[in-house]
Motif scaffolding. Structure first.
Motif, short mmCIF file in Angstrom:
data_model
loop_
_atom_site.label_atom_id
_atom_site.label_comp_id
_atom_site.label_asym_id
_atom_site.label_seq_id
_atom_site.Cartn_x
_atom_site.Cartn_y
_atom_site.Cartn_z
N LYS A 185 0.84 -1.20 0.00
CA LYS A 185 0.00 0.00 0.00
C LYS A 185 0.87 1.24 0.00
O LYS A 185 1.96 1.24 0.59
N PRO A 186 0.39 2.31 -0.58
CA PRO A 186 1.10 3.58 -0.41
C PRO A 186 1.11 3.98 1.07
O PRO A 186 0.11 3.79 1.78
N MET A 187 2.22 4.50 1.52
CA MET A 187 2.35 4.93 2.92
C MET A 187 1.25 5.92 3.28
O MET A 187 0.66 5.83 4.36
N ALA A 188 0.94 6.85 2.39
CA ALA A 188 -0.09 7.86 2.69
C ALA A 188 -1.45 7.20 2.94
O ALA A 188 -2.19 7.62 3.84
N ASP A 189 -1.79 6.16 2.18
CA ASP A 189 -3.06 5.46 2.38
C ASP A 189 -3.09 4.77 3.74
O ASP A 189 -4.10 4.82 4.46
N HIS A 190 -1.99 4.11 4.09
CA HIS A 190 -1.93 3.40 5.37
C HIS A 190 -2.01 4.37 6.54
O HIS A 190 -2.75 4.14 7.51
N VAL A 191 -1.29 5.47 6.44
CA VAL A 191 -1.31 6.47 7.52
C VAL A 191 -2.70 7.09 7.63
O VAL A 191 -3.20 7.30 8.74
N THR A 192 -3.34 7.35 6.52
CA THR A 192 -4.71 7.88 6.56
C THR A 192 -5.62 6.92 7.31
O THR A 192 -6.40 7.33 8.18
N HIS A 193 -5.50 5.62 7.01
CA HIS A 193 -6.29 4.61 7.71
C HIS A 193 -6.00 4.67 9.21
O HIS A 193 -6.93 4.64 10.03
N LEU A 194 -4.74 4.75 9.58
CA LEU A 194 -4.40 4.75 11.00
C LEU A 194 -4.88 6.00 11.73
O LEU A 194 -5.25 5.93 12.91
N ILE A 195 -4.93 7.13 11.05
CA ILE A 195 -5.47 8.35 11.67
C ILE A 195 -6.99 8.22 11.83
O ILE A 195 -7.55 8.61 12.86
N VAL A 196 -7.67 7.65 10.83
CA VAL A 196 -9.10 7.37 10.98
C VAL A 196 -9.31 6.44 12.17
O VAL A 196 -10.16 6.68 13.04
N HIS A 197 -8.51 5.39 12.24
CA HIS A 197 -8.59 4.41 13.32
C HIS A 197 -8.37 5.08 14.68
O HIS A 197 -9.17 4.90 15.61
N GLY A 198 -7.32 5.89 14.79
CA GLY A 198 -7.04 6.58 16.04
C GLY A 198 -8.12 7.57 16.42
O GLY A 198 -8.48 7.70 17.60
N THR A 199 -8.66 8.26 15.44
CA THR A 199 -9.74 9.22 15.71
C THR A 199 -10.97 8.49 16.23
O THR A 199 -11.62 8.94 17.18
N LEU A 200 -11.29 7.35 15.64
CA LEU A 200 -12.42 6.57 16.14
C LEU A 200 -12.18 6.12 17.58
O LEU A 200 -13.10 6.14 18.40
N HIS A 201 -10.94 5.74 17.90
CA HIS A 201 -10.64 5.40 19.30
C HIS A 201 -10.89 6.59 20.23
O HIS A 201 -11.44 6.43 21.31
N LEU A 202 -10.50 7.79 19.80
CA LEU A 202 -10.74 8.98 20.63
C LEU A 202 -12.23 9.20 20.85
O LEU A 202 -12.63 9.79 21.86
N LEU A 203 -13.04 8.73 19.91
CA LEU A 203 -14.49 8.91 19.99
C LEU A 203 -15.20 7.73 20.65
O LEU A 203 -16.42 7.64 20.63
N GLY A 204 -14.42 6.82 21.26
CA GLY A 204 -15.01 5.74 22.03
C GLY A 204 -15.16 4.42 21.32
O GLY A 204 -15.65 3.44 21.89
N TYR A 205 -14.77 4.35 20.06
CA TYR A 205 -14.85 3.09 19.32
C TYR A 205 -13.66 2.22 19.68
O TYR A 205 -12.57 2.72 19.97
N ASP A 206 -13.88 0.90 19.65
CA ASP A 206 -12.82 -0.02 20.01
C ASP A 206 -13.01 -1.32 19.24
O ASP A 206 -14.01 -1.49 18.53
N HIS A 207 -12.08 -2.24 19.41
CA HIS A 207 -12.15 -3.51 18.69
C HIS A 207 -11.82 -4.68 19.61
O HIS A 207 -11.40 -5.73 19.16
N GLU A 208 -12.06 -4.50 20.91
CA GLU A 208 -11.80 -5.57 21.87
C GLU A 208 -12.90 -6.63 21.85
O GLU A 208 -12.62 -7.81 21.99
N ARG A 209 -14.14 -6.22 21.71
CA ARG A 209 -15.27 -7.15 21.65
C ARG A 209 -15.69 -7.30 20.19
O ARG A 209 -15.51 -6.37 19.38
N ASP A 210 -16.26 -8.44 19.84
CA ASP A 210 -16.60 -8.73 18.44
C ASP A 210 -17.54 -7.70 17.82
O ASP A 210 -17.30 -7.23 16.71
N GLY A 211 -18.60 -7.35 18.51
CA GLY A 211 -19.55 -6.39 17.96
C GLY A 211 -18.94 -5.01 17.79
O GLY A 211 -19.20 -4.31 16.81
N ASP A 212 -18.11 -4.62 18.76
CA ASP A 212 -17.43 -3.33 18.66
C ASP A 212 -16.45 -3.32 17.48
O ASP A 212 -16.34 -2.34 16.76
N ALA A 213 -15.73 -4.44 17.30
CA ALA A 213 -14.77 -4.54 16.19
C ALA A 213 -15.49 -4.46 14.85
O ALA A 213 -15.04 -3.77 13.93
#
Length: 161
Positions: A113-141
């Motif tokens: 993958k292009p680095m920019a695409d991967h980093v964009t994904h990780l910032i989306v992922h991190g932002t969702l974590h800041l908003l209370g989203y998680d992936h520890e439980r199956d439904g949450d993931a």
């Protein structure tokens, strides 16, 4: 909106991280019906050594990782798969994200993958974590990964999963 960007590792300079982070966080907030101009996120762009220290200090895992996040408030849903509590616009600070250059570059290369695409994904992922989203439980993931795929798709990026 956004970001107080602190670039500790100069390798981030060539990627245009400020623009990538802003686009990713704005897209995430807008998808969730939140006004981006109201909220703030601090981002630390560091190297593997720094993120390994942070990971050890805050999670007890003395190893590098791609991204870490520290929400300013507990917003997680009590029931697996439910939407987290929305942030309070009167408290604009959502939290902090740290992202490590070497781990991101390695993961992007391994995935072809292009680095920019991967980093964009990780910032989306991190932002969702800041908003209370998680992936520890199956439904949450399932909820979080679905949102990531949808947000990235609207940004013209492929499904990261």
């Amino acid at each position: 909106m956004l970001t107080d960007l602190n670039i500790e590792d100069p390798r981030w300079d060539d990627l245009g991280l400020d623009d990538l982070a802003r686009a990713a966080s704005v897209a995430t907030l807008e998808r969730l019906g939140l006004e981006p101009s109201v909220f703030e996120i601090a981002i630390l762009a560091c190297d593997d050594a720094r993120i390994a220290t942070l990971n050890a200090d805050f999670r007890g895992k003395p190893a590098a990782t791609n991204v870490l996040s520290w929400p300013s408030d507990e917003r997680a849903a009590g029931i697996d798969g439910e939407t987290p509590l929305p942030p309070d616009p009167a408290d604009p600070e959502l939290g902090d994200i740290a992202i490590a250059y070497e781990t991101c570059a390695k993961e992007a290369a391994e995935a072809g993958k292009p680095m920019a695409d991967h980093v964009t994904h990780l910032i989306v992922h991190g932002t969702l974590h800041l908003l209370g989203y998680d992936h520890e439980r199956d439904g949450d993931a399932t909820l979080m990964e679905g949102l990531e795929t949808e947000i990235l798709g609207k940004m013209g990026l492929p499904d990261p999963y």
